[in-house]
Scaffold this motif. Structure first.
Motif, mmCIF file in Angstrom:
data_model
loop_
_atom_site.group_PDB
_atom_site.id
_atom_site.type_symbol
_atom_site.label_atom_id
_atom_site.label_comp_id
_atom_site.label_asym_id
_atom_site.label_seq_id
_atom_site.Cartn_x
_atom_site.Cartn_y
_atom_site.Cartn_z
ATOM 1 N N SER A 1 0.858 -1.182 0.000
ATOM 2 C CA SER A 1 0.000 0.000 0.000
ATOM 3 C C SER A 1 0.894 1.232 0.000
ATOM 4 O O SER A 1 1.867 1.297 0.769
ATOM 5 C CB SER A 1 -0.919 0.020 1.219
ATOM 6 N N ARG B 1 0.811 8.409 -0.131
ATOM 7 C CA ARG B 1 0.767 9.384 -1.224
ATOM 8 C C ARG B 1 0.758 10.814 -0.695
ATOM 9 O O ARG B 1 0.204 11.098 0.364
ATOM 10 C CB ARG B 1 -0.441 9.119 -2.111
ATOM 11 N N GLY C 1 -0.913 13.089 -4.849
ATOM 12 C CA GLY C 1 -1.014 11.661 -5.105
ATOM 13 C C GLY C 1 0.302 11.006 -5.436
ATOM 14 O O GLY C 1 0.375 9.783 -5.602
ATOM 15 N N PRO D 1 3.512 8.995 -5.084
ATOM 16 C CA PRO D 1 3.832 7.966 -4.082
ATOM 17 C C PRO D 1 5.140 8.280 -3.367
ATOM 18 O O PRO D 1 6.184 8.418 -3.996
ATOM 19 C CB PRO D 1 3.940 6.686 -4.914
ATOM 20 N N GLU E 1 -3.011 -0.798 4.503
ATOM 21 C CA GLU E 1 -3.596 0.532 4.372
ATOM 22 C C GLU E 1 -3.656 1.245 5.728
ATOM 23 O O GLU E 1 -3.446 2.463 5.804
ATOM 24 C CB GLU E 1 -4.971 0.431 3.732
ATOM 25 N N GLU F 1 4.875 2.393 -9.276
ATOM 26 C CA GLU F 1 4.319 1.453 -8.310
ATOM 27 C C GLU F 1 4.623 0.007 -8.694
ATOM 28 O O GLU F 1 4.971 -0.817 -7.835
ATOM 29 C CB GLU F 1 2.808 1.648 -8.198
ATOM 30 N N GLU G 1 -4.473 -0.846 -6.911
ATOM 31 C CA GLU G 1 -4.856 0.507 -6.538
ATOM 32 C C GLU G 1 -6.375 0.601 -6.392
ATOM 33 O O GLU G 1 -7.122 -0.110 -7.070
ATOM 34 C CB GLU G 1 -4.362 1.518 -7.576
ATOM 35 N N GLU H 1 -6.975 6.249 -6.009
ATOM 36 C CA GLU H 1 -5.608 6.249 -6.533
ATOM 37 C C GLU H 1 -5.608 6.278 -8.054
ATOM 38 O O GLU H 1 -4.795 6.972 -8.674
ATOM 39 C CB GLU H 1 -4.861 5.013 -6.046
ATOM 40 N N ALA I 1 -3.695 9.296 -9.575
ATOM 41 C CA ALA I 1 -2.265 9.031 -9.687
ATOM 42 C C ALA I 1 -1.872 8.004 -10.739
ATOM 43 O O ALA I 1 -0.680 7.676 -10.851
ATOM 44 C CB ALA I 1 -1.724 8.574 -8.322
#
Length: 796
Positions: free
Chosen positions: A41, A44, A108, A110, A123, A260, A279, A283, A287
């Motif tokens: 996870s 962001r 957003g 990462p 999360e 990611e 995601e 997200e 992003a």
């Protein structure tokens, strides 16, 4: 021109994949769950532009079940930077780390990643990671990016103008001095995002013993994905396998290797455990990647009859914060093909691409979507300025049969297209005089009716020659293999990967046609880099021309060997007069085909299990491989027309009729083509009327849910009437041209034309999308106030 007498190509076969999709038997990424899989996870950035001062992950690491928290500094030890530096004049080289180390560039971005035993825990832990920021000024528009003294989005660059190219053919300025009028028009296409049904995700599994990475990921281009993964992880390509399961939509968002996905692969290797990431919708909308946000200004020098003598284009694209593609790529395609179906020899463009503090841009279905709107909108503006019928202006400028082949001012070659024919077909189908009568009567009642036309020339194949001419590294070739097994079963593979287009049936039909069997007897394998040959993947409407064309040629190569063996079995000196038809070997006698008693299964059995009886010089087995580099570019074309009504009180828009006359060459499967046409039109209209990514002045994304980023449903879409006018291309296998993106180009252009046709009596024009009810209502209320949406310099 008439099509070849195909027997398998052109059949209206149901899409093979639909059976599993509609019965819940599809196999998607989240259906793959190796034992011991961990979940990632991402943490962001809440700011659009800020320096990273400190990251405190102690509270997150302390949670039971959290395996680790990792930052950009960790990833820098395990991966290399992405550097894009194609030798293109006016294009700045750019480089980025896998995760930000010094600063974040958009809301957003990462910043860190948590790995835990399950998603819930990952999360929860991500929320405990405390990042200290120094907030910087956010650049949220192209104008702000270009302003003197603007904050730098990328500190390594001299300014935010990441790409700037100009071009001129002929002498457009001289044409302005000769013109009866110079008409300037502006077009603003807003920021979109792809919003596929299935968001991005991946599952990386590192085999420590074999030192091999298996990457399960929904990707449109498995082999380029493998190459990128291997390169940035410091591995050999034979240490990486990319497997793409079924994909729930992509639209261009699932081509590049994003940060990611690279992070997840690096973590799986570092931890020697499978790591999964999926995601969520927030997200994805903030992003994943965005697209469009382009402003175009045209200046057309015209004669009194509307003939365009010269055209200038100024284009500015907001590319967002990061470059996962060369920054000039999408904008250059727009500029290259802008003149489309019209005869314009004197043409110049100036293209600027800027960085801002927004999610980075990438290709979205029809990266050149604005093209037809700009050209058709310019035509309409010329007609209004000169008080001419817009159809007459189109006709005086349009390419007709006698003009083809036609070399565009940019050097692009147009051939085997029918823009004038498709225009006349929809004009006849609409019944323009009758519509104008209805429009006049409705206006007397206070109602606003509009009629729009949009002719599209859609670029498809993107062969290697196109990339070389554009100065972009890369190949446009495709590769295929066809293998007949000892039983006569037919397997085939190609380097594409479908993401909902329905490839499996039409590609099987291309193989079946080339080989001489039934399409139902062909199985096409895609998406596994250990199985499929190295190809360039699915993008740019190249699936049929590059993918289907390559399979067709490869199948013909396999057929030739089948017939050579069959000739030996029949004790015939050569293959003249032999064919394979629906899996049976037939011989021409007396002007008619007669059965020989041999089948493909008989030939295959000999090829594999009785090689001593093969003809001299023929090797055992029945497999063929082939690579094919299509023409630098091929084009299909269409003309769209629509009738609409705008409610004066609310600005709501209703469709009364929508038509498309389409010429996409030889059709592999009409069911699939119809679905692609309908889907593309729906996507284009949804973007033009509803969808919009909105950032506030501080760079906060205000459209991070599907309640805010509105997508049209079937209820809002019109019934689409299709007029088939297909003519083959003489340079491609089987005459295939390709399609799938032109519907978006046509939808955007035609709805703009129809809206502005409805607004003509009010003296206002809509030149910025989306055409939402509030925007149209505001325009209607501004009538007579001298405050149109965007002023048009020339207006009758």
């Amino acid at each position: 021109m008439t099509a070849a007498p195909f027997t398998q190509i052109g059949r209206a076969l149901p899409r093979k994949e639909d059976a599993r999709f509609l019965t819940g038997a599809g196999r998607y990424l989240d259906d793959i769950a190796p034992k011991g899989t961990l979940t990632a996870s991402f943490v962001r950035a809440p700011h659009a532009h800020a320096r990273i001062l400190a990251i405190n992950a102690e509270a997150a690491r302390a949670l039971p079940g959290v395996v680790g928290v990792f930052t950009g500094k960790d990833l820098a030890l395990w991966t290399t930077n992405l550097r894009l530096a194609p030798p293109i004049e006016g294009l700045h080289p750019v480089e980025m780390t896998t995760l930000p180390i010094d600063k974040v560039r958009f809301h957003g971005d990462p910043v860190a990643v948590v790995v835990a035993r399950d998603r819930y825990l990952a999360e929860d832990a991500a929320e405990l990671v405390d990042v200290t920021y120094e907030v910087l000024p956010a650049i949220t528009s192209a104008a702000a990016a270009l302003a003197e003294g603007a904050a730098l989005v990328d500190d390594a660059l001299p300014d935010n103008l990441v790409s700037h190219q100009s071009f001129s053919a002929g002498n457009p300025l001289a044409r302005q001095t000769e013109a009866a009028r110079v008409v300037e028009t502006q077009f603003d296409l807003h920021r979109h995002t792809h919003a596929p049904m299935e968001t991005r995700g991946c599952l990386a599994d590192w085999d420590r013993g074999r030192e091999h990475l298996i990457m399960h990921i929904g990707t449109q281009a498995p082999h380029p994905m493998r190459s990128a993964l291997a390169s940035r992880l410091g591995l050999s390509e034979n240490q990486v396998t990319v497997i793409s399961p079924d994909i729930g939509g992509a639209f261009g968002q699932k081509i590049a290797l994003y940060r990611e996905e690279l992070t997840v692969a690096a973590l799986a290797r570092h931890l020697a455990r499978p790591v999964h990431w999926r995601e969520d919708r927030l997200e994805n909308l903030t992003a994943a990647s965005h697209a469009r946000e382009t402003r175009c200004v045209t200046r057309a020098a015209v004669r009194a009859d509307g003939r365009i003598l010269g055209l200038e284009l100024k284009l500015t694209e907001d590319f967002g914060a990061y470059c996962f593609y060369p920054a000039n790529y999408m904008a250059r395609v727009i500029a290259m093909i802008l003149t489309g179906p019209y005869k314009i020899a004197d043409y110049a463009f100036d293209v600027k691409v800027v960085l801002t503090n927004k999610c980075g841009n990438g290709p979205m279905r029809a990266p050149m979507a604005i093209t037809s709107w700009v050209m058709e909108g310019t035509i309409d503006a010329v007609a209004h300025a000169l008080r001419l019928d817009p159809l007459d202006v189109r006709r005086v400028n349009a390419l007709g049969p006698a003009d083809l082949p036609y070399r565009m001012a940019t050097g692009e070659l147009l051939e085997d297209i029918t823009p004038l024919e498709t225009l006349e077909a929809v004009v006849a189908a609409v019944g323009v005089p009758e519509f104008r009568a209805r429009q006049k009567a409705a206006l007397a009642e206070g109602r606003l009716l509009g009629l729009g036309f949009c002719s599209v020339v859609e670029s498809t194949t993107y062969g290697s020659g196109f990339y070389k001419a554009a100065g972009i590294p890369g190949s446009g070739h495709e590769a295929a293999w066809v293998r007949i097994e000892p039983s006569g079963a037919v397997n085939a593979s190609v380097g594409l990967m479908g993401s909902g287009q329905g490839y499996e049936s039409p590609l099987a039909q291309a193989v079946a046609e080339g080989l001489g069997v039934m399409a139902e007897d062909v199985n096409v394998h895609m998406g596994n880099t250990d199985v499929a040959p190295y190809g360039m993947g699915s993008r740019g409407g190249r699936g049929a021309t590059a993918g289907g064309g390559t399979l067709f040629l490869c199948a013909q190569k396999a057929r030739d060997k089948v017939l050579a063996i069959a000739a030996g079995m029949l004790q015939i000196n050569d293959t003249e007069g032999l064919r394979l038809f629906e899996g049976r070997v037939e011989l021409m006698r007396g002007g008619a085909w007669e059965p020989t008693g041999l089948t493909l299964a008989d030939v295959a059995k000999c090829a594999y299990l009785d090689p001593t009886n093969l003809p001299e010089g023929v090797d055992p087995g029945l497999d063929a491989s082939l690579t094919y580099d299509p023409p630098p570019m091929t084009y299909s074309n269409a003309t769209h027309a629509c009738e609409i009504e705008i409610d004066r009180a609310t600005g709501a828009l209703r469709f009364d009729r929508y038509l498309v006359a389409e010429d996409c060459g030889t059709v592999l499967n009409p069911i699939v083509v119809q679905g692609q046409q309908q889907g593309a039109v729906a996507m284009g209209l949804s973007g033009a009327l509803y969808e919009e990514v909105i950032y506030d002045a501080t760079g906060q994304n205000l459209t991070a849910t599907l309640a805010d980023y509105t997508i049209a449903s079937a209820v809002e879409m019109p019934n689409i009437e299709l007029i088939a006018m297909h003519t083959p291309n003489r340079r491609t296998p089987a005459g295939i041209k390709g399609m799938a993106e032109g519907g978006i180009m046509g939808a955007i252009g035609v709805i703009a034309g129809a809206v502005n046709d409805a607004l003509v009596p009010l003296g206002v024009s809509a030149q910025a999308m989306p055409f939402t009810p509030p925007r149209l209502r505001a325009l209607i209320r501004s009538a007579g106030s001298g405050a149109p949406d965007i002023p048009r310099k020339e207006r009758p």
